[in-house]
Design a protein around this motif. Sequence first.
Motif, PDB file in Angstrom:
ATOM      1  N   SER A   1       0.835  -1.190   0.000  1.00  0.00           N
ATOM      2  CA  SER A   1       0.000   0.000   0.000  1.00  0.00           C
ATOM      3  C   SER A   1       0.868   1.238   0.000  1.00  0.00           C
ATOM      4  O   SER A   1       1.724   1.405   0.876  1.00  0.00           O
ATOM      5  CB  SER A   1      -0.895  -0.001   1.240  1.00  0.00           C
ATOM      6  OG  SER A   1      -1.112   1.328   1.646  1.00  0.00           O
ATOM      7  N   PRO A   2       0.699   2.113  -0.967  1.00  0.00           N
ATOM      8  CA  PRO A   2       1.529   3.328  -1.007  1.00  0.00           C
ATOM      9  C   PRO A   2       1.406   4.128   0.281  1.00  0.00           C
ATOM     10  O   PRO A   2       2.388   4.684   0.767  1.00  0.00           O
ATOM     11  CB  PRO A   2       0.959   4.105  -2.190  1.00  0.00           C
ATOM     12  CG  PRO A   2       0.286   3.084  -3.047  1.00  0.00           C
ATOM     13  CD  PRO A   2      -0.199   2.024  -2.128  1.00  0.00           C
TER      14      PRO A   2
ATOM     15  N   LEU B   1       8.169   5.870   5.306  1.00  0.00           N
ATOM     16  CA  LEU B   1       9.250   6.723   4.810  1.00  0.00           C
ATOM     17  C   LEU B   1       9.366   7.988   5.643  1.00  0.00           C
ATOM     18  O   LEU B   1      10.409   8.290   6.221  1.00  0.00           O
ATOM     19  CB  LEU B   1       8.981   7.085   3.346  1.00  0.00           C
ATOM     20  CG  LEU B   1      10.056   7.849   2.566  1.00  0.00           C
ATOM     21  CD1 LEU B   1       9.882   7.592   1.081  1.00  0.00           C
ATOM     22  CD2 LEU B   1      10.030   9.333   2.823  1.00  0.00           C
ATOM     23  N   VAL B   2       8.249   8.714   5.732  1.00  0.00           N
ATOM     24  CA  VAL B   2       8.285   9.996   6.426  1.00  0.00           C
ATOM     25  C   VAL B   2       8.542   9.790   7.907  1.00  0.00           C
ATOM     26  O   VAL B   2       9.344  10.491   8.524  1.00  0.00           O
ATOM     27  CB  VAL B   2       6.961  10.756   6.192  1.00  0.00           C
ATOM     28  CG1 VAL B   2       6.933  12.031   7.005  1.00  0.00           C
ATOM     29  CG2 VAL B   2       6.802  11.053   4.712  1.00  0.00           C
TER      30      VAL B   2
ATOM     31  N   ARG C   1      13.223  -1.760   3.511  1.00  0.00           N
ATOM     32  CA  ARG C   1      13.429  -2.843   4.480  1.00  0.00           C
ATOM     33  C   ARG C   1      12.092  -3.402   4.947  1.00  0.00           C
ATOM     34  O   ARG C   1      11.909  -4.603   5.023  1.00  0.00           O
ATOM     35  CB  ARG C   1      14.213  -2.322   5.684  1.00  0.00           C
ATOM     36  CG  ARG C   1      15.728  -2.349   5.513  1.00  0.00           C
ATOM     37  CD  ARG C   1      16.436  -2.234   6.848  1.00  0.00           C
ATOM     38  NE  ARG C   1      15.941  -1.146   7.672  1.00  0.00           N
ATOM     39  CZ  ARG C   1      16.319   0.126   7.551  1.00  0.00           C
ATOM     40  NH1 ARG C   1      17.202   0.461   6.622  1.00  0.00           N
ATOM     41  NH2 ARG C   1      15.827   1.048   8.341  1.00  0.00           N
ATOM     42  N   HIS C   2      11.154  -2.474   5.265  1.00  0.00           N
ATOM     43  CA  HIS C   2       9.881  -2.935   5.823  1.00  0.00           C
ATOM     44  C   HIS C   2       9.014  -3.617   4.792  1.00  0.00           C
ATOM     45  O   HIS C   2       8.303  -4.549   5.096  1.00  0.00           O
ATOM     46  CB  HIS C   2       9.102  -1.754   6.418  1.00  0.00           C
ATOM     47  CG  HIS C   2       9.810  -1.150   7.583  1.00  0.00           C
ATOM     48  ND1 HIS C   2       9.378  -0.009   8.224  1.00  0.00           N
ATOM     49  CD2 HIS C   2      10.931  -1.523   8.233  1.00  0.00           C
ATOM     50  CE1 HIS C   2      10.211   0.280   9.188  1.00  0.00           C
ATOM     51  NE2 HIS C   2      11.164  -0.627   9.213  1.00  0.00           N
ATOM     52  N   SER C   3       9.049  -3.134   3.555  1.00  0.00           N
ATOM     53  CA  SER C   3       8.065  -3.616   2.601  1.00  0.00           C
ATOM     54  C   SER C   3       8.651  -4.521   1.528  1.00  0.00           C
ATOM     55  O   SER C   3       7.915  -5.110   0.763  1.00  0.00           O
ATOM     56  CB  SER C   3       7.393  -2.424   1.925  1.00  0.00           C
ATOM     57  OG  SER C   3       8.392  -1.691   1.237  1.00  0.00           O
ATOM     58  N   GLY C   4       9.970  -4.572   1.468  1.00  0.00           N
ATOM     59  CA  GLY C   4      10.591  -5.443   0.478  1.00  0.00           C
ATOM     60  C   GLY C   4      10.551  -4.921  -0.940  1.00  0.00           C
ATOM     61  O   GLY C   4      10.701  -5.664  -1.898  1.00  0.00           O
TER      62      GLY C   4
ATOM     63  N   THR D   1      16.316   9.608   1.161  1.00  0.00           N
ATOM     64  CA  THR D   1      17.233   8.475   1.070  1.00  0.00           C
ATOM     65  C   THR D   1      17.071   7.568   2.291  1.00  0.00           C
ATOM     66  O   THR D   1      16.927   6.350   2.168  1.00  0.00           O
ATOM     67  CB  THR D   1      18.683   8.981   1.007  1.00  0.00           C
ATOM     68  OG1 THR D   1      18.727  10.030   0.047  1.00  0.00           O
ATOM     69  CG2 THR D   1      19.630   7.883   0.626  1.00  0.00           C
ATOM     70  N   VAL D   2      17.077   8.199   3.480  1.00  0.00           N
ATOM     71  CA  VAL D   2      16.993   7.426   4.712  1.00  0.00           C
ATOM     72  C   VAL D   2      15.642   6.722   4.802  1.00  0.00           C
ATOM     73  O   VAL D   2      15.559   5.505   5.045  1.00  0.00           O
ATOM     74  CB  VAL D   2      17.203   8.362   5.933  1.00  0.00           C
ATOM     75  CG1 VAL D   2      16.914   7.618   7.225  1.00  0.00           C
ATOM     76  CG2 VAL D   2      18.606   8.918   5.903  1.00  0.00           C
ATOM     77  N   GLY D   3      14.586   7.507   4.583  1.00  0.00           N
ATOM     78  CA  GLY D   3      13.235   6.929   4.672  1.00  0.00           C
ATOM     79  C   GLY D   3      13.020   5.864   3.607  1.00  0.00           C
ATOM     80  O   GLY D   3      12.345   4.858   3.835  1.00  0.00           O
TER      81      GLY D   3
END
Lengths: 511, 357
Positions: B43-44, B51-52, B318-321, B310-312
Motif C-alpha cells: 500500500s503506497p 518513509l516519512v 526494508r519494511h516492505s521489500g 534516502t533514509v526513509g
Amino acid sequence: MTATPLVELRGIYKRFPPDVRANEDVSMAVAPGEILAVLGENGAGKSTLMQILYGVYRRDAGEILVDGVPVEFANPGDAIRHGIGMIHQEFMLVRSFSVAENVAMGTAPLKGEKFDVRAVAADLTALAQKFGLGVDPAAIVEHLPVGVQQRVEILKLLYREARLLILDEPTAVLTPQEVAGLFDVLRALKAAGKSIIIVTHKLREVMDISDRVTVLRDGRNVGTRITAETDEPLLARLMVGRDVLLRADKQPTPRGRSRLSVADLSVAGHDGELRVRGLSLDVHGGEILGVAGVDGNGQSELVEALFGLRPVVSGQVALDGEDVTRLSPAARRTAHMAYLPADRRNVGSVGDLSITDNAVLGAQRTFARFGGRWRDRRAAAAHASALIARFGIRAPGPDFPAGKLSGGNLQKLVLGREVARDPGVLVVEQPTRGLDVGAIETVWAELLAQRAQGRAILLISAELEEILNLADRIAVIFDGRIVGTVAGAGADVAALGLMMAGRPVAQYGAA
Amino acid sequence: MILRLERRLAPASSPRAIFFANAAAIVAALVVGGLLFLPFHVSPLTAYADLVGEAFFTARGFGYTVTEAAPLILVGLGTVFAWRSGFAYLGFQGALLVGAVVSTWLALQIGASLPFALFLPLALALSFAAGGAWSGLVGFARARLGGTEVLVSLMMNYVAALLVQYLVTGPMRADGDLPQSALLPRSTWLPIILDGTRANIGIFVALVAAVIVGLVLRGSVVGYELIVTGLSPRAARFGGIDVSGRTLLSSVVCGGLGALAGPVEVLGNQHRLLDGVGEGLGFVGIVAALLGKLTVVGTVIASVLYGGLTVGGNAMQRHSGLPSSVILVIEALIVLLVLASDLLRSWRIVFVVRQAA
Ligand SMILES: Nc1ncnc2c1ncn2[C@@H]1O[C@H](COP(=O)(O)OP(=O)(O)OP(=O)(O)O)[C@@H](O)[C@H]1O
Ligand SMILES: [Mg+2]
C-alpha cells in the motif's frame, strides 16, 4: 469616421502587479490608410497598449476588433496572422544571426526542410532598394550599429506584409536624414492602403507624419486630435499637463582647464578593423563638447575606449593630465569619470535587480560600511528614493525591478545615478533617446547644471537639435575622425550636415 | 471540454505560490511513484508513512537524515555561489575528494597529537584551501585562456577519483585486503550531537557555512559584485567590477565549499579514505541547489528533504521489500516535477468549455 476601422480598441485595462495601472479604459481606432500617432510621457502606458494589440500581453478587460470583428490574440503569431506587425522599442533581433536569417525566422516559406535564406536575402535586397534602406542581408546583426539594426526591424515588418504596422519609437535611433527616409517609406505604405501606428515623443514628427494623434497620460486616453487641427504646444500641454518650453537656458560659464584630453586615439571594432582612427579632442571644465555624427561612425567605440571598456590600439587618453589609457573602468570612476552608455538595458543596468541595487552600480563601495566591504542597504535605498524623486522616475518604489521600468524611466535612473556621483568628467551617449519632452527638459537642465558647476561634459548625440541646444563646441565625427570643430553658438546646420556626411568643410568660427 | 495552458500575466512569484507549486510537484511525484508499488502488493500509504516517519519522526532516522544532508548542503552552497556569479562549475565531486584526501592525510599525520578543537578548524581550513586551489585552476584557465569551465571541471572529477584510487592502493594503503587507508584516530572523528544516533557536528559545519554564504551574497559588496557579474558581465564591467577577478574568486570559493564535504564525510561517516568515498554527493548537491532555486535557504531545505528521502526510502524498502530502484525512481520524479513546476508559475492550466459559435 464612417468606414469600419481596420483595428479598434475598446475600454482596454491592464494592471501589472503589484499595483501599476498601465492602461485604464483606453479606446482608440485606426482606419485603413491612416497614420495614427500615439503620444505620452514616459511610463504613460504606450508600449503596454501596443503590446496588448500585438498579443504580447493579455488585457485585463476590453475588446480588440479587427475589421469590426472581435479577436483574441494569444501571442504575436496570432496578431501577425491578422496582419498586425510591430517593431519594439528595444530591438528583438537574434544578435548572432545574419540579417536575412533574422527576417526568415518564422516567416520564410519552407523549401524542403530548410529555411530558404537565400531567397529571403534576394527579396530583402529588392525591398531594401525599393524603400532606400541600405542593409546587407548577409551581415551579422551584432556587428551592426543600432541605427542599422533598427532598419532591419523595419525591413522585417515590410517583409511580413503587415496591414497595420506598429512602430514603438522607431525614430529614436535614426539620424534626421534616416527619419526623413523612414517617413517617405511610411507615406508610401500609407498610399498603398496600409495603416500605421507610430509611438513617438517628438512633437515635430507627430505634426509631420500623422493624420490623427492619440495622447495617453497615466494610462488613460486624454484626447484624440486631428493633427491638422492641433499644434505642438497644445499637444505638449495635453501630454504633460503643463506648458513645456523645449529650449535650453544656457548661461555663459567660464571655460576651465582641460580635463579630458584624447590624443591620436585609434580603437578597433568587433571585427578588428579600426573604427576610431587617430582621433583627438579636448574637453574643458565648464564646457559641453558635442560630438555630432551619424550613428556608426565610431562613436560607440570611442566612448567605450574612453571608459576602459574596449582596448585602445594606439594613442592616449588623459584625465586631468594623468594618463589613464590603460586604467580599468573602476580606476576611471575613482578618477571622477562618469559614463552614460547608450544601451541602458544591457550595459547601464541589470534588469533582474531592483532600482536600489542599480542605483549603486559603480558606487557599490561608496554605499557601504566597514571600509567599503559591507553593503549599507538603508543608504542605498535612500539614494534610490532620492533619485526617483529628483528625476521623476515612475516606479512603485525602490524595490521594483529595474528591468520592468519603461524605457524612458530607466534612462532617467541611469543618468541620475551617474550625475549624482559628482563626476569631474561626464561622458554621455544619447542621453535623451526615448525621453518625453518633460523628461528631456529635466535632463538638459541637469547637464547644464553640471556644466555650471565646472564639470567637463562630452556629449555624443545623433540628435542635432540636442547638440545645437547644449554644446559650447561641436566636433563632427565621420569615419572615426573628427572632420571639423565649430563653435556651438550660431553653428550652421547645413554646414554641419555636410560635415556629418563626410564632406570636409572649410573650418569656420573654429574654437 | 479541453485543457489548455495559458500564460500568466506575470509569473506567480509570491512565497505562497512557490510553496504550493513545489508541494504539488512532490505530491504528484509520490502519487505517480506510488503506482509502482501496486505490483508488489504494497500500500503506497503505509509505505510513505514508513518513509516519512522514519526519516523525520524518529531520533535515529532523523540523525541519519541530517548526516546525509550535511555534505549535500556544502556542495549545494558551492553550486549557489558559483552559478549565481556566472561560473558553471560541475567539479564538486572532485573537490570533495580533494578535501577528503587532505583531511585524511592530516588526521593520520598529526590528528592523534592535536586536541580536536585545534584539529577540526585546521582540517577544514586545509580542505577548503586545497579544494579552492583545485577548482581555482578551472577558473584561472577560463580567465586566462577563455573557453568553458563546464567540460574542464567535469573531467577533473575523473582525475580526482583516480587520484584517490591511486592513494588507497598505493601510498596511503593500510594493511589488509581492502584498498583503503588506515582507520583514523578516534580523536579526529566528528563528535555525535544526539546520543544514540549518527548525527554528528558535520551538520553544524554545513549550517555555519550556509549562514556565512548567505550573509556574503546578500550583504557584502563582494557578493553584490559577484551577483551582478553573474547576471550581466557587460553591466558589471561598466560598473567598474573586475569581472575576471570576481570569476576567479568565485571559482576558488565554490570548490572550497564543495571540498568541505570531504572532511564531513570522512571524519563523520567513513572514518577512513576509501575508493568511492562520497560517491555521487558532488552531483546530488548540485541537484539540491537547483531544487532550492539557487538560494541558500532553499538549498538547505532541499538537502534535508533529499537526505530524508534516502533514509526513509531505505527504511521503507526494508519494511516492505520493495526493490531499491523504486525509491530511485521516486527521487528522480521529484527532481523532475519540482523543476517542471516552475512552468506552472508562468503558465496556468485552464479548462475550456467549447461553446457553440
Ligand atoms: N512587465 C511589467 N511589470 C510591471 N510593471 C510594468 C511592466 N511593464 C511595464 N510596466 C509599468 O507600466 C507602466 C507603463 O509602461 P510602458 O512601458 O507602457 O510605458 P511607455 O508609455 O511605453 O513609456 P516610455 O515612453 O518610457 O517607453 C510603467 O509604469 C511601467 O513601469
Ligand atoms: Mg515605451
